[in-house]
Design an enzyme around this catalytic site. Structure first.
Site, PDB file in Angstrom:
ATOM      1  N   THR A  16       0.824  -1.209   0.000  1.00 40.44           N
ATOM      2  CA  THR A  16       0.000   0.000   0.000  1.00 40.44           C
ATOM      3  C   THR A  16       0.858   1.259   0.000  1.00 40.44           C
ATOM      4  O   THR A  16       2.037   1.238   0.315  1.00 40.44           O
ATOM      5  CB  THR A  16      -0.939   0.031   1.223  1.00 40.44           C
ATOM      6  OG1 THR A  16      -0.150   0.093   2.408  1.00 40.44           O
ATOM      7  CG2 THR A  16      -1.836  -1.190   1.256  1.00 40.44           C
ATOM      8  N   ASP A  17       0.197   2.372  -0.331  1.00 38.48           N
ATOM      9  CA  ASP A  17       0.865   3.663  -0.276  1.00 38.48           C
ATOM     10  C   ASP A  17       0.620   4.306   1.088  1.00 38.48           C
ATOM     11  O   ASP A  17       0.073   3.680   1.990  1.00 38.48           O
ATOM     12  CB  ASP A  17       0.397   4.562  -1.428  1.00 38.48           C
ATOM     13  CG  ASP A  17      -1.102   4.848  -1.405  1.00 38.48           C
ATOM     14  OD1 ASP A  17      -1.744   4.665  -0.350  1.00 38.48           O
ATOM     15  OD2 ASP A  17      -1.631   5.260  -2.447  1.00 38.48           O
ATOM     16  N   LYS A  18       0.991   5.541   1.215  1.00 37.10           N
ATOM     17  CA  LYS A  18       0.873   6.248   2.495  1.00 37.10           C
ATOM     18  C   LYS A  18      -0.575   6.370   2.984  1.00 37.10           C
ATOM     19  O   LYS A  18      -0.827   6.517   4.170  1.00 37.10           O
ATOM     20  CB  LYS A  18       1.510   7.632   2.357  1.00 37.10           C
ATOM     21  CG  LYS A  18       1.831   8.293   3.653  1.00 37.10           C
ATOM     22  CD  LYS A  18       2.654   9.543   3.412  1.00 37.10           C
ATOM     23  CE  LYS A  18       3.115  10.111   4.728  1.00 37.10           C
ATOM     24  NZ  LYS A  18       3.996  11.263   4.548  1.00 37.10           N
TER      25      LYS A  18
END
Length: 131
Positions: A16-18
């Protein structure tokens, strides 16, 4: 032979991203996992194919994103053989969330390649005989 196979994948934090949303490039890996398991379902592994002179590179990848997957979601990835393989093999995919909603629609085309000559070859009989 069943032309469709489904697998479940839990989204890992590293995918996942931030914002906790699955990074778009990771969906290609989910498709690969489903495709490998589709073959394994009837006794053919990528490893065995490569050890026996056949490579199967992706020559086309199309992904349509409908909705985001997030960290810790359990996804169902459905891989379906689109048609009888020739020198190429084509799969359609759907990725569903836990509620059955479609998150992704995708398609891949792979080519059967001789690992010695790097030239296209016809789909091996050991796959065609299973279909």
């Amino acid at each position: 032979m069943e032309k469709t196979n489904k697998i479940n994948i839990r989204v890992r934090y590293s995918e996942t991203d931030k914002m906790g949303v699955v990074y778009h490039g990771n969906y290609a890996q989910y498709l690969e996992i489903a495709r490998v398991e589709w073959l394994r379902k009837f006794g053919v592994s990528y490893r065995w194919m490569e050890e026996n002179g056949v490579m199967l590179p992706v020559v086309s990848l199309q992904i349509n994103y409908k909705k985001s997957a997030r960290y810790d979601d359990v996804l169902t990835v459905q891989a379906t053989l689109k048609k009888k393989p020739t020198v190429k093999i084509e799969f359609d995919y759907y990725i569903f969330d836990e509620n059955g909603e479609i998150l992704v629609e995708a398609n891949t085309v792979l080519a059967f390649i001789d690992s010695n000559t790097f030239r296209p070859i016809r789909c091996p009989d050991y796959i065609l005989n299973k279909l």
